[in-house]
Design a protein around this motif. Sequence first.
Motif, PDB file in Angstrom:
ATOM      1  N   PHE C 481       0.846  -1.182   0.000  1.00 16.23           N
ATOM      2  CA  PHE C 481       0.000   0.000   0.000  1.00 16.23           C
ATOM      3  C   PHE C 481       0.885   1.236   0.000  1.00 16.23           C
ATOM      4  N   TYR C 482       0.293   2.373  -0.364  1.00 20.14           N
ATOM      5  CA  TYR C 482       1.101   3.577  -0.521  1.00 20.14           C
ATOM      6  C   TYR C 482       0.420   4.764   0.144  1.00 20.14           C
ATOM      7  N   GLN C 483       1.192   5.421   1.027  1.00 17.66           N
ATOM      8  CA  GLN C 483       0.707   6.615   1.704  1.00 17.66           C
ATOM      9  C   GLN C 483       1.197   7.841   0.954  1.00 17.66           C
ATOM     10  N   LEU C 484       0.297   8.757   0.663  1.00 20.01           N
ATOM     11  CA  LEU C 484       0.668   9.957  -0.077  1.00 20.01           C
ATOM     12  C   LEU C 484       0.788  11.145   0.868  1.00 20.01           C
ATOM     13  N   THR C 485       1.830  11.957   0.640  1.00 21.74           N
ATOM     14  CA  THR C 485       1.952  13.220   1.362  1.00 21.74           C
ATOM     15  C   THR C 485       2.071  14.342   0.349  1.00 21.74           C
ATOM     16  N   LEU C 486       1.647  15.520   0.736  1.00 26.62           N
ATOM     17  CA  LEU C 486       1.675  16.675  -0.162  1.00 26.62           C
ATOM     18  C   LEU C 486       2.394  17.838   0.506  1.00 26.62           C
ATOM     19  N   GLY C 487       3.070  18.621  -0.339  1.00 19.64           N
ATOM     20  CA  GLY C 487       3.593  19.901   0.146  1.00 19.64           C
ATOM     21  C   GLY C 487       4.984  19.854   0.728  1.00 19.64           C
ATOM     22  N   GLY C 488       5.690  18.757   0.548  1.00 18.41           N
ATOM     23  CA  GLY C 488       7.067  18.731   1.019  1.00 18.41           C
ATOM     24  C   GLY C 488       7.990  19.452   0.060  1.00 18.41           C
ATOM     25  N   SER C 489       9.153  19.842   0.549  1.00 14.16           N
ATOM     26  CA  SER C 489      10.171  20.425  -0.324  1.00 14.16           C
ATOM     27  C   SER C 489      11.551  20.155   0.256  1.00 14.16           C
ATOM     28  N   GLY C 490      12.475  19.814  -0.615  1.00 15.83           N
ATOM     29  CA  GLY C 490      13.854  19.575  -0.183  1.00 15.83           C
ATOM     30  C   GLY C 490      14.766  20.729  -0.576  1.00 15.83           C
ATOM     31  N   ALA C 491      14.199  21.796  -1.051  1.00 15.58           N
ATOM     32  CA  ALA C 491      15.009  22.933  -1.498  1.00 15.58           C
ATOM     33  C   ALA C 491      15.177  23.939  -0.355  1.00 15.58           C
ATOM     34  N   GLU C 492      15.560  25.179  -0.701  1.00 15.19           N
ATOM     35  CA  GLU C 492      15.800  26.164   0.357  1.00 15.19           C
ATOM     36  C   GLU C 492      14.521  26.503   1.121  1.00 15.19           C
ATOM     37  N   ASP C 493      13.360  26.231   0.503  1.00 14.94           N
ATOM     38  CA  ASP C 493      12.087  26.416   1.204  1.00 14.94           C
ATOM     39  C   ASP C 493      11.628  25.081   1.820  1.00 14.94           C
ATOM     40  N   ALA C 494      12.570  24.366   2.432  1.00  8.72           N
ATOM     41  CA  ALA C 494      12.328  22.994   2.888  1.00  8.72           C
ATOM     42  C   ALA C 494      11.090  22.865   3.763  1.00  8.72           C
ATOM     43  N   ALA C 495      10.365  21.787   3.556  1.00 14.46           N
ATOM     44  CA  ALA C 495       9.169  21.500   4.350  1.00 14.46           C
ATOM     45  C   ALA C 495       8.915  20.003   4.292  1.00 14.46           C
ATOM     46  N   VAL C 496       8.300  19.497   5.352  1.00 13.57           N
ATOM     47  CA  VAL C 496       7.898  18.099   5.391  1.00 13.57           C
ATOM     48  C   VAL C 496       6.439  18.033   4.954  1.00 13.57           C
ATOM     49  N   GLY C 497       6.130  17.110   4.063  1.00  8.15           N
ATOM     50  CA  GLY C 497       4.783  17.027   3.508  1.00  8.15           C
ATOM     51  C   GLY C 497       3.744  16.593   4.532  1.00  8.15           C
ATOM     52  N   SER C 498       2.465  16.912   4.219  1.00  7.78           N
ATOM     53  CA  SER C 498       1.389  16.473   5.108  1.00  7.78           C
ATOM     54  C   SER C 498       0.638  15.315   4.471  1.00  7.78           C
ATOM     55  N   MET C 499       0.149  14.452   5.329  1.00  8.65           N
ATOM     56  CA  MET C 499      -0.528  13.233   4.890  1.00  8.65           C
ATOM     57  C   MET C 499      -1.828  13.571   4.157  1.00  8.65           C
ATOM     58  N   LEU C 500      -2.035  12.885   3.023  1.00 10.94           N
ATOM     59  CA  LEU C 500      -3.255  13.121   2.255  1.00 10.94           C
ATOM     60  C   LEU C 500      -4.447  12.389   2.859  1.00 10.94           C
ATOM     61  N   GLY C 501      -4.244  11.139   3.255  1.00 11.18           N
ATOM     62  CA  GLY C 501      -5.362  10.337   3.763  1.00 11.18           C
ATOM     63  C   GLY C 501      -4.947   8.885   3.835  1.00 11.18           C
ATOM     64  N   PRO C 502      -5.903   7.965   3.913  1.00 13.02           N
ATOM     65  CA  PRO C 502      -5.560   6.547   4.039  1.00 13.02           C
ATOM     66  C   PRO C 502      -4.722   6.060   2.854  1.00 13.02           C
ATOM     67  N   ALA C 503      -3.872   5.070   3.133  1.00 10.32           N
ATOM     68  CA  ALA C 503      -2.995   4.532   2.100  1.00 10.32           C
ATOM     69  C   ALA C 503      -3.811   3.898   0.976  1.00 10.32           C
ATOM     70  N   LEU C 504      -3.250   3.942  -0.241  1.00  9.40           N
ATOM     71  CA  LEU C 504      -3.923   3.422  -1.432  1.00  9.40           C
ATOM     72  C   LEU C 504      -3.223   2.159  -1.916  1.00  9.40           C
ATOM     73  N   PRO C 505      -3.972   1.241  -2.517  1.00  9.72           N
ATOM     74  CA  PRO C 505      -3.312   0.089  -3.128  1.00  9.72           C
ATOM     75  C   PRO C 505      -2.519   0.529  -4.361  1.00  9.72           C
ATOM     76  N   ALA C 506      -1.524  -0.291  -4.750  1.00 13.03           N
ATOM     77  CA  ALA C 506      -0.614   0.077  -5.835  1.00 13.03           C
ATOM     78  C   ALA C 506      -1.346   0.551  -7.088  1.00 13.03           C
ATOM     79  N   GLY C 507      -2.411  -0.154  -7.444  1.00 10.67           N
ATOM     80  CA  GLY C 507      -3.114   0.145  -8.677  1.00 10.67           C
ATOM     81  C   GLY C 507      -3.817   1.500  -8.691  1.00 10.67           C
TER      82      GLY C 507
END
Lengths: 119, 165, 551
Positions: C481-507
């Motif tokens: 299963f796959y958990q999605l996060t949104l809004g992260g950044s590894g650049a100078e505006d670094a941020a840790v993403g927030s969870m979208l919701g329940p994990a999804l199956p691969a398909g």
Amino acid sequence: MRALTANRLTDGEVVFWKAGAWVERFADAELFEDAEAGEAAEASAKTQQTVIVEPYLIDLIESESLWAPLSYRERLRALGPTNHLHHGKQAEGGAAIEALQHASGAARSSGRVNLIKRK
Amino acid sequence: MPTRIKLQDGEYRLVEDPFTTIGDDAGLPPGDVIISLTRFQTEGDQLLSEGRKVGVRLEPAEEVEALVYDLPRIALVAVVFPKYRDGRSYTAARLLRERYGFEREIRAVGEVLREQAGFMARVGIDAFSPADGSTPEDWARATHRQRHVYQRAADRRTPAFAERE
Amino acid sequence: MYRYDTLDKEFLADRAAEFREQVGRRLAGEITEDQFKMIRLMNGLYLQLHAYMLRIAVPYGALNPTQMRALAQIGRKYDKGYGHFTTRTNLQFHWIKLADAPDILDALAAVDMHAIQTSGNCIRNTTADPFAGATAEEIDDPRVWSEAIRQWSSLHPEFSFLPRKFKVAITGSAKDRTAAKVHDIGLMMRRGRDGAFGFEVIVGGGLGRTPYVGPTINEFLPANRLFSYLEAVLRVYNRHGRRDNIYKARIKILVAALGAEEFARQVKEEWEKIGPAGDLPDTEIARIRGAFVPMDFDTLVNRSEAFEAAKAADPALARFARNNLREHKRPGYTIVEISLKAIGETPGDATSDQMDVVADLAERYGHGDIRVTHEQNLVLPHVKLDDLAAVHAGLKAVGLATPNVNLISDIIACPGLDYCALANARAIPIAQDIARTFADQDRAELIGELKIKISGCINACGHHHVGHIGILGVDKKGEEFYQLTLGGSGAEDAAVGSMLGPALPAGRVAGAIDTMVDVYLRERQDGERFLDTFRRTGVTPFKEAVYADAN
């Protein structure tokens, strides 16, 4: 039903126990119907320090009237990486490989704990 | 008498060990002893006044600074490696040598393997009780394996940047 | 580029000889697997699902053509004709035999390369700006400092058995292409008031189970005091970092537990005790700096008629130029990014033939300089615009001209369960699915910059927390299963993403991303990036759209 697996020391190849020796194809693996026989083989395998690394038993399920590892991870080990289908054991093809590819069991690998420690 | 590997004048030798390591609850035999920091803090004065040599066993979680005041009276410090991967005692040994000028024996005890020899010698550890059956010859080979080092450390080896000058 | 002198070469030779002896002892049964594991890991050799994996250090991501060809040759001779570039700018071979490993280390040492400290609880390979020496933004060349760190950290007597692994990143300016703020130490180059340069020191960032954007503990560290300061940070960590729980052993946990201010105070106190005796002499820095002198660039005008004509004639070249070129500090030159993300292929993989072609192009057109980026791409940092059509044609001939850098199909993915013994789920097939979904380059360009990063487990080698869209593989009762996060950044505006919701199956993953892209295109204002739209709207519209059919 269970089988006994490990990685070969010299090259890391995934191998399966067969009567005290090791074979590369899952289809050639010895199957253990009763727990005690499997555990005895595992104990014996653990003394083969210069042949294999970290042996462990895996659970099997039936697939297309053949046996396949129950856990996804173990099927990957028995087949090869899914992004390069010409790499690994799956490259050989054939009914035994297809049975593994079509198997659909789901369970945590019994080898998982050891694998995580293994690195 | 038991032995340990000792670095003397640049050579590794198996030498007799006059010290007995004593647990916190054990009775004291006569002669030279190695005791814990805790026991040293309560019984050190008494033992030293008896004319014995006293070594202190320093666990990784113990601050090397706690020993500084007593260093002139201590015959050796045994730094503990409870697991090879616990690297705190490298810092303890290095500070003992470089910052606090301790010149007597620093002994590595615990899970001491020849693979660590190079690191241990460089932080100033000069006595070893290996857990892997390795010999003085193994230690000599292991510590001389790298012809060059990149850092200054307690062993005073010339770092690469100084070799280049 | 830095050239290894006799000392550097002998250092590698000695290390390789030691490993050969240790492998011999293991094969002869003189040491157990437990004892050997430490040894092989210190030399970058892991046992994975199908075989051994050898992780080769590419210090600060810089390679010369000789080294690239040596890697290609190792891939042919000892692997299956390919290698995998990682998010640590290293190269992994996934099909290595233990018995071959000593020969491979010798082959590497012959071209000034090694696998030292690519594993284990030590100071790992330093990542630096892949555009070092080529970008006009640069205050100082981070490679100078990275090379000095490589040497200082190699077989460090005090810091080779830390509580956990330790990673350093260095930028050359305020622009961050290294993910510095999610490293154990991030050093961001700054210019002081008096014009001298130094570093903003960020400590205790990290990904994994507990992601943090690291706090700044020193606004301006004079560059010539770097090594005593590093020693102070490492010493405080080595003494006080947790060793009772592998998931709480990184420096980020210590920094968070003490608070950045208290941690900074302890470092400062230790730093003052160490004093300048802990610094490298200026002469050594000057020697290393000498290896990175500016190249003898030709004096050119900014516009290349040959390039303009070629672009007009070839839409594929024009598209490549739109997406894969970055501004060079010298007129008439450009930085070329080579995408290792061909649609449907494995992110970060390069075949031996491709490596050879990159080596040839770098030699012929690129001042012999190649870089690896933490986003698993390659860079030719110094190419004349006049030569661009030839470089493009060379790349295209071996499938390396994918014009998608920074676009939605330029996906970071760790090897995942297809190879890795630690993974919970596969990462590569998810990346392949998504890339195929967005194979239409016009649509990808319309979407613009969108960084998707995928990890197959919580260790986060795929940097999922800092993806604009992050994807984490998890194991739900043996299924991927796959958990999605949104809004992260590894650049100078670094941020840790927030969870979208329940994990999804691969398909369902690629479809969910398609849905979110539609939301973004609907909500987007003034051509803003996906990340900026998300920052404005928050997670709600994306979440509603993805889980709509579940409600």
